[in-house]
Scaffold this motif. Sequence first.
Motif, short mmCIF file in Angstrom:
data_model
loop_
_atom_site.label_atom_id
_atom_site.label_comp_id
_atom_site.label_asym_id
_atom_site.label_seq_id
_atom_site.Cartn_x
_atom_site.Cartn_y
_atom_site.Cartn_z
N HIS A 148 -23.44 7.10 -30.18
CA HIS A 148 -24.21 5.46 -29.95
C HIS A 148 -25.80 5.35 -30.47
O HIS A 148 -26.21 6.52 -30.29
CB HIS A 148 -23.21 4.94 -28.54
N HIS A 149 -25.76 4.22 -30.22
CA HIS A 149 -27.17 3.73 -31.21
C HIS A 149 -27.68 2.30 -30.64
O HIS A 149 -27.03 1.33 -30.87
CB HIS A 149 -27.80 4.01 -32.50
N THR A 150 -29.15 2.04 -30.25
CA THR A 150 -29.32 0.79 -30.07
C THR A 150 -30.63 0.58 -30.65
O THR A 150 -31.45 1.24 -30.81
CB THR A 150 -29.89 0.58 -28.72
N ASP A 151 -31.14 -0.78 -31.69
CA ASP A 151 -32.06 -1.13 -32.13
C ASP A 151 -32.54 -2.46 -32.05
O ASP A 151 -31.83 -3.14 -31.86
CB ASP A 151 -31.60 -0.31 -34.03
N ARG A 152 -33.94 -2.49 -31.99
CA ARG A 152 -34.92 -3.53 -31.57
C ARG A 152 -35.29 -4.00 -32.68
O ARG A 152 -36.26 -3.30 -32.85
CB ARG A 152 -35.35 -4.00 -30.20
N THR A 153 -35.19 -5.15 -33.04
CA THR A 153 -36.19 -5.87 -34.36
C THR A 153 -36.90 -7.35 -34.06
O THR A 153 -35.91 -7.56 -33.22
CB THR A 153 -35.63 -5.28 -35.33
N ALA A 154 -37.72 -7.83 -35.17
CA ALA A 154 -38.27 -9.35 -34.12
C ALA A 154 -37.10 -9.96 -34.38
O ALA A 154 -36.86 -11.25 -34.10
CB ALA A 154 -39.26 -9.51 -35.07
N ALA A 155 -36.20 -9.79 -35.35
CA ALA A 155 -35.10 -10.59 -36.40
C ALA A 155 -33.92 -10.38 -35.83
O ALA A 155 -33.02 -10.98 -35.18
CB ALA A 155 -34.87 -10.38 -37.45
N LEU A 156 -33.15 -8.93 -35.58
CA LEU A 156 -32.09 -8.71 -35.15
C LEU A 156 -31.88 -7.92 -34.17
O LEU A 156 -31.98 -6.57 -34.41
CB LEU A 156 -30.93 -7.88 -36.82
N ASP A 157 -31.23 -7.98 -32.87
CA ASP A 157 -30.93 -6.15 -32.35
C ASP A 157 -29.48 -6.08 -32.27
O ASP A 157 -29.11 -7.28 -32.55
CB ASP A 157 -31.04 -6.86 -30.81
N SER A 158 -29.18 -4.73 -32.27
CA SER A 158 -27.74 -3.96 -33.05
C SER A 158 -27.54 -3.34 -31.49
O SER A 158 -28.89 -2.12 -31.42
CB SER A 158 -28.06 -3.66 -34.63
N MET A 159 -26.72 -2.68 -31.35
CA MET A 159 -26.03 -1.77 -30.64
C MET A 159 -24.56 -1.77 -31.23
O MET A 159 -23.95 -1.93 -31.80
CB MET A 159 -25.61 -1.39 -29.58
N ASN A 160 -24.33 0.18 -31.61
CA ASN A 160 -23.05 0.50 -31.66
C ASN A 160 -22.60 1.30 -31.74
O ASN A 160 -23.24 2.31 -30.70
CB ASN A 160 -23.52 0.64 -33.36
N CYS A 161 -21.39 1.52 -31.63
CA CYS A 161 -20.40 3.03 -31.06
C CYS A 161 -19.51 3.78 -31.80
O CYS A 161 -19.01 2.41 -32.27
CB CYS A 161 -19.91 2.82 -29.64
N SER A 162 -19.31 4.47 -32.50
CA SER A 162 -18.76 5.26 -32.71
C SER A 162 -17.65 7.05 -32.23
O SER A 162 -18.11 7.51 -31.49
CB SER A 162 -18.26 6.06 -34.39
#
Length: 286
Positions: A148-162
């Motif tokens: 899993h990964h979680t990313d935070r940016t000014a325009a887009l926050d994203s998280m995923n799981c495989s």
Amino acid sequence: MTTPPPPPPGPGPGQGPGSNGPGYGFPQQPATAPAPGTSGPGGLGGSGGPGAGGFGPPLGLPAAPGLPAAPPKGGGLRRNAVWAFVGAVLASAGWAAAVVAVPDLVSNDSSPRSLGNYHLSDDFCATAKPSRLLETYTVTTDSSSPSHHTDRTAALDSMNCSMSLKRTGGGTDSEYASVYIRADLHKAVNPAPEQTAGKELYRARGYQITDIPGIGEDAFFIYKDDGGSGSYHSLFGEVQIRDGGMTYYISYNASYTQGKANPPSMTELRNDLQTDADNAVRAMRK
């Protein structure tokens, strides 16, 4: 031999009978005698001007090519400027009031949408755990599964799981599958047009699309069982959800050999993915 006198000079360019004068498209008016106190047509040295005595273009139009327009008499230009300023102020005030009362007037398809109570989590495999699928499958544990990964940016926050999956009790290689889950919080744009375009692209490539009511603003199921290689099949299922500025999807991929495995039916796969998707977006709001 006597040379005859030269003929009198003819009218200059644009000065003959019926001419409009040099550079003008306006008909000349018959000349009138200069008014008392003036020195000739147009009021040279007196109170005349362009348009006096009926010569030249109408007032307010250029007196010659490339020259600025003559101002209207009686301060009309100043009055027009004042009224234009007042009109601009009133229009700005009215627009500001409308924006406060009806915010959608300044919203368009690209404007970002509200994220409501949706938020990130540091372990999306835990937040969006596909419990319904895991009633049939077991997660295979290795260096890349689960991840899993979680990313935070000014325009887009994203998280995923495989996750890599194996059918519980299955004994052949064709009982394996994988699941990928992702959620994005779009803070700078409206994700709806892009999602709609992707939906139509799936449809154009032969995938079956089924709308799912009651989840978010838009939700649908994508399915394809591709048996293009004889008995070998590639199976794909996905549920996508959009709610405001949040997008979520869970994808299932598997392959199987016909007659040697027991893959889920389209209805079974849709029910499993829809249940896990609904649970995941609910968990993202807690």
